[in-house]
Design a protein around this motif. Structure first.
Motif, PDB file in Angstrom:
ATOM      1  N   GLY A  25      81.036  21.718  78.502  1.00 45.73           N
ATOM      2  CA  GLY A  25      79.755  21.286  77.960  1.00 45.73           C
ATOM      3  C   GLY A  25      79.645  21.514  76.465  1.00 45.73           C
ATOM      4  N   ARG A  26      80.246  22.580  75.973  1.00 47.35           N
ATOM      5  CA  ARG A  26      80.212  22.852  74.525  1.00 47.35           C
ATOM      6  C   ARG A  26      80.863  21.720  73.744  1.00 47.35           C
ATOM      7  NH1 ARG A  26      78.708  27.945  72.854  1.00 47.35           N
ATOM      8  NH2 ARG A  26      78.395  29.436  74.529  1.00 47.35           N
ATOM      9  N   GLN A  27      81.956  21.188  74.257  1.00 44.10           N
ATOM     10  CA  GLN A  27      82.603  20.073  73.564  1.00 44.10           C
ATOM     11  C   GLN A  27      81.739  18.808  73.621  1.00 44.10           C
ATOM     12  OE1 GLN A  27      84.807  22.148  75.553  1.00 44.10           O
ATOM     13  NE2 GLN A  27      85.270  23.141  73.604  1.00 44.10           N
ATOM     14  N   LEU A  28      81.052  18.590  74.742  1.00 47.99           N
ATOM     15  CA  LEU A  28      80.153  17.430  74.822  1.00 47.99           C
ATOM     16  C   LEU A  28      79.041  17.544  73.788  1.00 47.99           C
ATOM     17  CD1 LEU A  28      79.724  16.747  78.647  1.00 47.99           C
ATOM     18  CD2 LEU A  28      81.145  15.515  77.007  1.00 47.99           C
ATOM     19  N   ILE A  29      78.509  18.747  73.610  1.00 45.61           N
ATOM     20  CA  ILE A  29      77.467  18.955  72.600  1.00 45.61           C
ATOM     21  C   ILE A  29      78.017  18.653  71.214  1.00 45.61           C
ATOM     22  CG2 ILE A  29      76.028  20.699  71.468  1.00 45.61           C
ATOM     23  CD1 ILE A  29      75.722  21.997  74.288  1.00 45.61           C
ATOM     24  N   GLN A  30      79.214  19.149  70.918  1.00 46.87           N
ATOM     25  CA  GLN A  30      79.824  18.885  69.615  1.00 46.87           C
ATOM     26  C   GLN A  30      80.121  17.397  69.433  1.00 46.87           C
ATOM     27  OE1 GLN A  30      80.164  20.857  66.893  1.00 46.87           O
ATOM     28  NE2 GLN A  30      78.840  22.116  68.163  1.00 46.87           N
ATOM     29  N   MET A  31      80.564  16.753  70.492  1.00 53.78           N
ATOM     30  CA  MET A  31      80.812  15.311  70.410  1.00 53.78           C
ATOM     31  C   MET A  31      79.522  14.573  70.069  1.00 53.78           C
ATOM     32  SD  MET A  31      83.422  14.646  73.568  1.00 53.78           S
ATOM     33  CE  MET A  31      84.068  13.044  73.066  1.00 53.78           C
ATOM     34  N   HIS A  32      78.445  14.954  70.732  1.00 49.15           N
ATOM     35  CA  HIS A  32      77.161  14.311  70.467  1.00 49.15           C
ATOM     36  C   HIS A  32      76.726  14.563  69.021  1.00 49.15           C
ATOM     37  CE1 HIS A  32      72.692  13.878  70.673  1.00 49.15           C
ATOM     38  NE2 HIS A  32      73.084  12.746  71.218  1.00 49.15           N
ATOM     39  N   CYS A  33      76.928  15.765  68.519  1.00 48.23           N
ATOM     40  CA  CYS A  33      76.599  16.073  67.116  1.00 48.23           C
ATOM     41  C   CYS A  33      77.421  15.213  66.166  1.00 48.23           C
ATOM     42  CB  CYS A  33      76.839  17.555  66.818  1.00 48.23           C
ATOM     43  SG  CYS A  33      75.629  18.638  67.574  1.00 48.23           S
ATOM     44  N   HIS A  34      78.706  15.082  66.440  1.00 48.91           N
ATOM     45  CA  HIS A  34      79.553  14.241  65.591  1.00 48.91           C
ATOM     46  C   HIS A  34      79.118  12.778  65.666  1.00 48.91           C
ATOM     47  CE1 HIS A  34      83.111  17.252  65.467  1.00 48.91           C
ATOM     48  NE2 HIS A  34      82.112  17.614  64.708  1.00 48.91           N
ATOM     49  N   TYR A  35      78.743  12.340  66.854  1.00 50.78           N
ATOM     50  CA  TYR A  35      78.274  10.968  67.040  1.00 50.78           C
ATOM     51  C   TYR A  35      77.039  10.711  66.170  1.00 50.78           C
ATOM     52  CZ  TYR A  35      76.872   6.778  69.731  1.00 50.78           C
ATOM     53  OH  TYR A  35      76.520   5.514  70.128  1.00 50.78           O
ATOM     54  N   GLN A  36      76.150  11.701  66.087  1.00 51.20           N
ATOM     55  CA  GLN A  36      74.931  11.560  65.299  1.00 51.20           C
ATOM     56  C   GLN A  36      75.194  11.676  63.792  1.00 51.20           C
ATOM     57  OE1 GLN A  36      71.926  10.807  66.770  1.00 51.20           O
ATOM     58  NE2 GLN A  36      73.232  10.612  68.560  1.00 51.20           N
ATOM     59  N   ARG A  37      76.079  12.574  63.402  1.00 57.87           N
ATOM     60  CA  ARG A  37      76.302  12.863  61.979  1.00 57.87           C
ATOM     61  C   ARG A  37      77.361  11.993  61.326  1.00 57.87           C
ATOM     62  NH1 ARG A  37      76.424  19.281  63.025  1.00 57.87           N
ATOM     63  NH2 ARG A  37      74.196  19.537  63.413  1.00 57.87           N
ATOM     64  N   ALA A  38      78.374  11.631  62.088  1.00 56.51           N
ATOM     65  CA  ALA A  38      79.491  10.848  61.531  1.00 56.51           C
ATOM     66  C   ALA A  38      79.960   9.834  62.569  1.00 56.51           C
ATOM     67  CB  ALA A  38      80.624  11.789  61.136  1.00 56.51           C
ATOM     68  N   PRO A  39      79.141   8.808  62.813  1.00 55.98           N
ATOM     69  CA  PRO A  39      79.464   7.878  63.898  1.00 55.98           C
ATOM     70  C   PRO A  39      80.799   7.148  63.728  1.00 55.98           C
ATOM     71  CG  PRO A  39      77.556   7.116  62.644  1.00 55.98           C
ATOM     72  CD  PRO A  39      77.880   8.482  62.158  1.00 55.98           C
ATOM     73  N   ASP A  40      81.146   6.775  62.516  1.00 54.12           N
ATOM     74  CA  ASP A  40      82.423   6.076  62.313  1.00 54.12           C
ATOM     75  C   ASP A  40      83.596   6.970  62.682  1.00 54.12           C
ATOM     76  OD1 ASP A  40      81.157   3.776  61.465  1.00 54.12           O
ATOM     77  OD2 ASP A  40      81.350   4.258  59.337  1.00 54.12           O
ATOM     78  N   PHE A  41      83.556   8.205  62.225  1.00 57.82           N
ATOM     79  CA  PHE A  41      84.609   9.164  62.549  1.00 57.82           C
ATOM     80  C   PHE A  41      84.675   9.382  64.063  1.00 57.82           C
ATOM     81  CE2 PHE A  41      85.823  13.528  63.571  1.00 57.82           C
ATOM     82  CZ  PHE A  41      87.093  13.568  63.024  1.00 57.82           C
ATOM     83  N   PHE A  42      83.516   9.559  64.677  1.00 58.83           N
ATOM     84  CA  PHE A  42      83.449   9.809  66.115  1.00 58.83           C
ATOM     85  C   PHE A  42      84.044   8.646  66.908  1.00 58.83           C
ATOM     86  CE2 PHE A  42      81.048   9.229  70.100  1.00 58.83           C
ATOM     87  CZ  PHE A  42      81.452  10.373  70.771  1.00 58.83           C
TER      88      PHE A  42
END
Length: 96
Positions: free
Chosen positions: A52-69
């Motif tokens: 779950g911690r990685q899912l949270i980080q993935m969601h944060c990256h999706y919000q902050r850096a969508p192209d990178f994500f």
């Protein structure tokens, strides 16, 4: 009349009972079950060590850096475009 600033109430994600608190405790098995429930069995093996911690980080990256994500999903996890669409929709739903 003096107006005192009142911060907005915390969002659902900020409260102890919000989804992030629950998701943070998800095991790899919980993530696997979530992937299956979202018809994403095809990425289960690629995300077998995710919690779950990685899912949270993935969601944060999706919000902050969508192209990178999105590039990471494509290049690192080898997701095709259709799977990226389904995965990001499931992630959005999980954190809404």
């Amino acid at each position: 009349m003096v107006t005192t600033y009142k911060p907005p109430p915390p969002s659902n994600h900020d409260t102890p009972d919000g989804p992030q608190n629950t998701i943070r405790n998800w095991s790899t098995s919980d993530v696997e079950e979530w992937l299956i429930s979202k018809d994403l069995s095809n990425v289960k093996s690629k995300m077998k060590s995710y919690t779950g911690r990685q899912l949270i980080q993935m969601h944060c990256h999706y919000q902050r850096a969508p192209d990178f994500f999105l590039n990471s999903l494509k290049n690192d996890l080898k997701m095709d475009y259709f799977t990226v669409l389904n995965f990001t929709a499931a992630l959005d739903e999980l954190f809404s």
